[in-house]
Design a protein around this motif. Structure first.
Motif, mmCIF file in Angstrom:
data_model
loop_
_atom_site.group_PDB
_atom_site.id
_atom_site.type_symbol
_atom_site.label_atom_id
_atom_site.label_comp_id
_atom_site.label_asym_id
_atom_site.label_seq_id
_atom_site.Cartn_x
_atom_site.Cartn_y
_atom_site.Cartn_z
ATOM 1 N N GLN A 95 2.318 1.722 -3.424
ATOM 2 C CA GLN A 95 1.326 2.239 -4.359
ATOM 3 C C GLN A 95 1.105 3.734 -4.160
ATOM 4 O O GLN A 95 0.978 4.494 -5.126
ATOM 5 C CB GLN A 95 0.013 1.479 -4.191
ATOM 6 N N GLN A 96 1.063 4.167 -2.899
ATOM 7 C CA GLN A 96 0.852 5.585 -2.615
ATOM 8 C C GLN A 96 2.024 6.420 -3.114
ATOM 9 O O GLN A 96 1.844 7.497 -3.696
ATOM 10 C CB GLN A 96 0.622 5.778 -1.119
ATOM 11 N N GLY A 116 -11.410 1.324 -6.612
ATOM 12 C CA GLY A 116 -10.269 1.132 -5.718
ATOM 13 C C GLY A 116 -8.963 1.535 -6.366
ATOM 14 O O GLY A 116 -8.093 2.147 -5.732
ATOM 15 N N TRP A 117 -8.803 1.208 -7.650
ATOM 16 C CA TRP A 117 -7.583 1.595 -8.362
ATOM 17 C C TRP A 117 -7.480 3.113 -8.489
ATOM 18 O O TRP A 117 -6.383 3.671 -8.419
ATOM 19 C CB TRP A 117 -7.561 0.943 -9.736
ATOM 20 N N ARG A 170 -3.641 4.226 -8.923
ATOM 21 C CA ARG A 170 -3.150 3.341 -9.984
ATOM 22 C C ARG A 170 -3.769 3.689 -11.336
ATOM 23 O O ARG A 170 -3.274 3.248 -12.371
ATOM 24 C CB ARG A 170 -3.443 1.888 -9.621
ATOM 25 N N GLU A 197 -6.391 4.410 -5.068
ATOM 26 C CA GLU A 197 -4.996 4.080 -4.776
ATOM 27 C C GLU A 197 -4.017 4.819 -5.679
ATOM 28 O O GLU A 197 -2.804 4.737 -5.474
ATOM 29 C CB GLU A 197 -4.777 2.574 -4.953
ATOM 30 N N HIS A 202 -9.824 10.823 -9.231
ATOM 31 C CA HIS A 202 -9.575 11.226 -7.846
ATOM 32 C C HIS A 202 -9.687 12.732 -7.746
ATOM 33 O O HIS A 202 -9.160 13.474 -8.584
ATOM 34 C CB HIS A 202 -8.192 10.758 -7.397
ATOM 35 N N THR A 212 0.825 -1.208 0.000
ATOM 36 C CA THR A 212 0.000 0.000 0.000
ATOM 37 C C THR A 212 0.856 1.252 0.000
ATOM 38 O O THR A 212 0.591 2.212 -0.745
ATOM 39 C CB THR A 212 -0.929 0.002 1.224
#
Length: 321
Positions: A81-82, A136-137, A142, A140, A275, A78
């Motif tokens: 990814q961040q 979710g992607w 992504r 995150e 986002h 995680t």
């Protein structure tokens, strides 16, 4: 089968929930599917991870070992990814669009439109049948943008820090074999299909429930529903095994026809998501405009939809004197 991060997340979810039933609810999957997945994971790891009892599940010694490693690995991934997302959001000389989408022609059409609008941009894509996974992607970092959808007026998927905007709303059509007795009809009543078996692509929204409710209003319960990928769905329809459910933008395909339903009992809302803090207003405006152009271009690829739009498009207002 090789162990993947999603398997570790599944194991942790089961341990945290204390039962397969509660874990299935938390993960948004059916309990039998979760049980089958757990068995595959246990076979890959060489032993039982959980002991099942009347009051739930308890980790075995092997399960505790795996959970101990998962509690280290998952936070590390995680964090990676961040950090990668922050790097990806750093302004670069060459534009980059990481796009995600569900099945259907709209994603490819958007790539085509962006290639025209930003010729030097680097565009990558990934697909998932799960709107929740796409959300979710986005959360995150992504993905930069995702094309997803909801049945009717259902809420968009994902966290509060995601923004969703409507691209278009389509009626849901039925897909029939070209030789089906009803294939020559311009429009069908859902009740006329009461004796059929059905096929659709999987999803984690409310479409299945909405379809069942629409059938109930038409006086029947669906005999069977095959959930499968698009290619298999087309095959099942073409050979007469099932009647398919599809978005009206599904392109004309040899051996099958798509037809609207009387009264439009089901609709699909195409959405573009991103986002809230990751995108500039100018970039959002570019991608959203191209997504709407892409939908308009895809719509004309289905003759039945073109005819339907001509009949249902609101008339233009009268000219002012």
């Amino acid at each position: 089968m090789e162990l993947e991060l999603r398997h570790l997340k599944t194991i942790r979810a089961i341990a945290d929930a204390g039962s397969l039933t509660r874990a299935a609810t938390d993960l948004g999957v059916a309990q039998p599917a979760l049980s089958a997945q757990l068995k595959r994971i246990e076979r890959a790891l060489g032993g039982t991870l959980f002991e099942r009892g009347r009051h739930g599940v308890r980790a075995t010694a092997l399960g505790e070992l795996v959970l101990e490693r998962a509690r280290v690995v998952l936070p590390a991934v995680t964090e990676l990814q961040q950090e990668a997302a922050r790097f990806a959001r750093t302004p670069r000389a060459t534009a980059c669009f990481r796009l995600g989408g569900t099945h259907g022609p709209l994603l490819g059409a958007l790539v085509d439109r962006l290639a025209d609008a930003v010729p030097d941009a680097r565009v990558t894509t990934c697909t998932s049948w799960s709107e929740r996974e796409l959300a979710g992607w986005l959360a995150e970092g992504r993905l930069d943008f995702a094309l997803a959808g909801t049945c009717g007026s259902a809420s968009p998927p994902g966290a509060e820090d995601l923004v969703w905007r409507e691209v278009a709303v389509d009626p849901v059509f039925v897909m029939l074999a070209a030789g089906h007795p009803l294939a020559r009809r311009a429009e069908l009543d859902l009740a006329e299909l009461a004796g059929e078996e059905w096929a659709c692509v999987p999803g984690d929204g409310c479409f299945g429930d909405c379809f069942t409710a629409a059938c109930a209003r038409s006086g029947f319960t669906p005999r069977r529903m095959y959930e499968t990928d698009t290619a298999a769905l087309v095959h099942l329809v073409r050979v007469g095994r099932a009647v398919g459910m599809c978005r009206a933008t599904f392109p004309d395909t040899p051996g099958v026809v798509t037809r609207p339903l009387v009264g439009t009992p089901l609709t699909w809302r195409h959405l573009l998501g991103w986002h809230a803090v990751a995108q500039r207003d100018s970039t959002v405006a570019t991608v959203l405009a191209r997504a709407r152009m892409a939908h308009a271009g895809v719509a004309v690829g289905n003759d039945s939809y073109t005819t339907w739009l001509s009949a249902h498009r609101a008339p233009a207002p009268p000219a002012l004197p």
